[in-house]
Structures are given as C-alpha cells and as structure tokens.
Design an enzyme around this catalytic site. Structure first.
Site, PDB file in Angstrom:
ATOM      1  N   GLY A  57       0.785  -1.237   0.000  1.00  0.00           N
ATOM      2  CA  GLY A  57       0.000   0.000   0.000  1.00  0.00           C
ATOM      3  C   GLY A  57       0.814   1.283   0.000  1.00  0.00           C
ATOM      4  O   GLY A  57       0.330   2.335  -0.401  1.00  0.00           O
ATOM      5  N   ASP A 111       1.286   3.308   4.828  1.00  0.00           N
ATOM      6  CA  ASP A 111       0.182   3.959   4.126  1.00  0.00           C
ATOM      7  C   ASP A 111      -0.904   4.375   5.118  1.00  0.00           C
ATOM      8  O   ASP A 111      -1.402   5.484   5.088  1.00  0.00           O
ATOM      9  CB  ASP A 111      -0.400   3.039   3.030  1.00  0.00           C
ATOM     10  CG  ASP A 111      -0.629   1.613   3.531  1.00  0.00           C
ATOM     11  OD1 ASP A 111      -0.300   1.312   4.695  1.00  0.00           O
ATOM     12  OD2 ASP A 111      -1.132   0.790   2.739  1.00  0.00           O
ATOM     13  N   ASP A 114      -4.260   1.733  11.320  1.00  0.00           N
ATOM     14  CA  ASP A 114      -5.648   1.521  11.736  1.00  0.00           C
ATOM     15  C   ASP A 114      -5.636   1.115  13.214  1.00  0.00           C
ATOM     16  O   ASP A 114      -5.473   1.958  14.090  1.00  0.00           O
ATOM     17  CB  ASP A 114      -6.239   0.439  10.810  1.00  0.00           C
ATOM     18  CG  ASP A 114      -7.729   0.265  10.952  1.00  0.00           C
ATOM     19  OD1 ASP A 114      -8.379   1.127  11.563  1.00  0.00           O
ATOM     20  OD2 ASP A 114      -8.270  -0.731  10.454  1.00  0.00           O
ATOM     21  N   ASP A 170      -5.772  -0.641  -1.531  1.00  0.00           N
ATOM     22  CA  ASP A 170      -6.560  -1.519  -2.410  1.00  0.00           C
ATOM     23  C   ASP A 170      -7.930  -1.873  -1.851  1.00  0.00           C
ATOM     24  O   ASP A 170      -8.206  -1.728  -0.659  1.00  0.00           O
ATOM     25  CB  ASP A 170      -5.801  -2.833  -2.630  1.00  0.00           C
ATOM     26  CG  ASP A 170      -5.861  -3.737  -1.391  1.00  0.00           C
ATOM     27  OD1 ASP A 170      -5.568  -3.245  -0.278  1.00  0.00           O
ATOM     28  OD2 ASP A 170      -6.235  -4.915  -1.524  1.00  0.00           O
ATOM     29  N   ARG A 176      -5.556   0.371  -6.588  1.00  0.00           N
ATOM     30  CA  ARG A 176      -4.372   1.012  -6.016  1.00  0.00           C
ATOM     31  C   ARG A 176      -3.934   2.204  -6.877  1.00  0.00           C
ATOM     32  O   ARG A 176      -3.294   3.132  -6.402  1.00  0.00           O
ATOM     33  CB  ARG A 176      -3.205   0.027  -5.931  1.00  0.00           C
ATOM     34  CG  ARG A 176      -3.417  -1.097  -4.913  1.00  0.00           C
ATOM     35  CD  ARG A 176      -2.121  -1.856  -4.708  1.00  0.00           C
ATOM     36  NE  ARG A 176      -2.296  -3.135  -4.043  1.00  0.00           N
ATOM     37  CZ  ARG A 176      -2.333  -3.307  -2.717  1.00  0.00           C
ATOM     38  NH1 ARG A 176      -2.204  -2.289  -1.909  1.00  0.00           N
ATOM     39  NH2 ARG A 176      -2.475  -4.521  -2.213  1.00  0.00           N
TER      40      ARG A 176
HETATM   41  P1  5GP Z   1      -3.495  -2.140  11.433  1.00  0.00           P
HETATM   42  O1  5GP Z   1      -2.441  -3.203  11.556  1.00  0.00           O
HETATM   43  O2  5GP Z   1      -3.048  -0.775  11.844  1.00  0.00           O
HETATM   44  O3  5GP Z   1      -4.775  -2.519  12.080  1.00  0.00           O
HETATM   45  O4  5GP Z   1      -3.877  -2.094   9.909  1.00  0.00           O
HETATM   46  C1  5GP Z   1      -2.999  -1.662   8.982  1.00  0.00           C
HETATM   47  C2  5GP Z   1      -3.223  -2.363   7.670  1.00  0.00           C
HETATM   48  O5  5GP Z   1      -4.620  -2.675   7.422  1.00  0.00           O
HETATM   49  C3  5GP Z   1      -2.821  -1.414   6.578  1.00  0.00           C
HETATM   50  O6  5GP Z   1      -1.441  -1.537   6.286  1.00  0.00           O
HETATM   51  C4  5GP Z   1      -3.738  -1.849   5.461  1.00  0.00           C
HETATM   52  O7  5GP Z   1      -3.162  -2.923   4.762  1.00  0.00           O
HETATM   53  C5  5GP Z   1      -4.999  -2.334   6.124  1.00  0.00           C
HETATM   54  N1  5GP Z   1      -6.029  -1.275   6.192  1.00  0.00           N
HETATM   55  C6  5GP Z   1      -6.511  -0.690   7.303  1.00  0.00           C
HETATM   56  N2  5GP Z   1      -7.450   0.228   6.987  1.00  0.00           N
HETATM   57  C7  5GP Z   1      -7.546   0.231   5.635  1.00  0.00           C
HETATM   58  C8  5GP Z   1      -8.339   0.988   4.717  1.00  0.00           C
HETATM   59  O8  5GP Z   1      -9.148   1.861   5.052  1.00  0.00           O
HETATM   60  N3  5GP Z   1      -8.162   0.709   3.389  1.00  0.00           N
HETATM   61  C9  5GP Z   1      -7.291  -0.253   2.949  1.00  0.00           C
HETATM   62  N4  5GP Z   1      -7.198  -0.439   1.634  1.00  0.00           N
HETATM   63  N5  5GP Z   1      -6.523  -0.970   3.803  1.00  0.00           N
HETATM   64  C10 5GP Z   1      -6.641  -0.723   5.135  1.00  0.00           C
END
Ligand code: 5GP
Length: 186
Positions: A57, A111, A114, A170, A176
């Site tokens: 991403g 990118d 979350d 994505d 993307r």
């Molecule tokens: P975390 O580990 O912080 O919960 O999530 C991070 C990963 O979840 C990001 O690197 C991404 O791959 C995916 N992700 C979280 N939110 C989104 C979103 O709104 N859109 C997309 N495409 N991927 C997300």
C-alpha cells in the site's frame, strides 16, 4: 462478491472522494519538508536515512515522499505477509533488513495505521536490527480504531474510521492506481 471476481466498475465500488490528488500532493510535500528539516545534519552520505516502506500500500506515498526528502537516504521495503510464518506467528527481522538498519536512523513509512497492529509488530522486530532511531511516518491514521499504543512522529491525515481506497490502498488488490483517495461503498 467473490474474492477473485474481476471488478471493473469504479462507481460501484468507490464512493465519495476523501482526499483529492492535489490535497495529497500538498501534504506529502509538507511532510517531506518537515522530515528534511528534522534529519538535516543527522542523515549524511556516510550514514543515510533508511526509508523503509511496508508493501504494497505504501507504493505511491513512498515514491512521492522520497522525492520531497532532501537529505541522503536509502530505500528499503518489508513485506509483512512474507515475514509471517506458515502457522501465522511472526518471525524475526529478515537478514537483509538487519544489515541495512544497523546503527542507522530509520524512517518507517506506512500507508495507513488503523488498529496499530502492523506498526506495533514491525516496530518490535525492527529493534532486533539495533537501529540508532526509528521514526514513524504514516499518510493516514484512523485513531478511533486504535487498539495498540503506537508512537507516530509524522501523520499526513487523521481520518474517520472508514475503509478507503486509492493512492496505493486496495480493495481486493484493485484500485491502487487511483490518484485520489476515496471511500469504499458499502
Ligand atoms: P493495522 O495493523 O493498523 O490494524 O492495519 C494496517 C493495515 O490494514 C494497513 O497496512 C492496510 O493494509 C490495512 N487497512 C486498514 N485500513 C484500511 C483501509 O481503510 N483501506 C485499505 N485499503 N486498507 C486498510
């Protein structure tokens, strides 16, 4: 929708535009200037800043950000999915990265942060490589969804907890290549 179904209709998938191409480019330039200021005199040609991105991403953000950073730097990537073992448990830092980050200042570029799980995991394994410092830069942050305590030095945009697509992000591996960031339609 089946995972392997070919999605062709952008309008059926992408809803409102959250960030335009212009807004993204402007903010990326500001982040690059800030990083340049902060690492001026710290990153040198003998000891360049290690810019490390998480695939996939971060693709466009990293490419654009790097060109706004005016201190000596190297680019490296980490593929989190490949770093997981088959039983789903995380392995150690890959050898190629251990050598690259040893005794270096690392700018870890994401990118989107979350819940913070990815960032927290990568931060943990990065310290196995004995970096001099690790600073985190994310284009997007969804603080409302955070469950891990993470330390982010540079944030492009704080956004609502919606699923976003485009500029590297994505939906089922597609979209993307959009130049803007849009919200996924329900
Ligand atoms: P975390 O580990 O912080 O919960 O999530 C991070 C990963 O979840 C990001 O690197 C991404 O791959 C995916 N992700 C979280 N939110 C989104 C979103 O709104 N859109 C997309 N495409 N991927 C997300």
């Amino acid at each position: 929708m089946a995972t392997n179904e070919i999605i062709q209709d952008i309008d059926a998938v992408v809803g409102e535009t959250l960030l335009t191409e212009k807004e993204i480019q402007q903010r990326v330039a500001e982040l690059g200037q800030q990083i340049t200021q902060d690492f001026a005199g710290i990153a040198t040609s003998e000891k360049p800043l290690i810019v490390l991105g998480v695939l996939k991403g971060v693709l466009f953000f990293l490419a654009d950000l790097m060109r706004e950073i005016d201190v000596p730097n190297e680019i490296h990537f980490i593929d989190i999915s490949a770093a997981k073992s088959s039983n789903g448990h995380y392995q150690d830092l890959p050898n190629y990265l251990e050598q690259a980050i040893n005794n270096r200042h690392v700018l870890f570029v994401e990118d989107i942060v979350d819940a913070g799980l990815t960032l927290s995991y990568v931060s943990r394994i990065l310290y196995q490589g004995n970096p001099e410092s690790v600073s985190v830069c994310t284009l997007l942050s969804k603080e409302a969804n955070r469950i891990m305590d993470v330390d982010i030095r540079y944030t492009g945009f704080e956004i609502e907890p919606v699923y976003v697509i485009g500029y590297g992000l994505d939906f089922k591996e597609q979209f993307r290549n959009l130049r803007y960031i849009g919200v996924l339609k329900k």
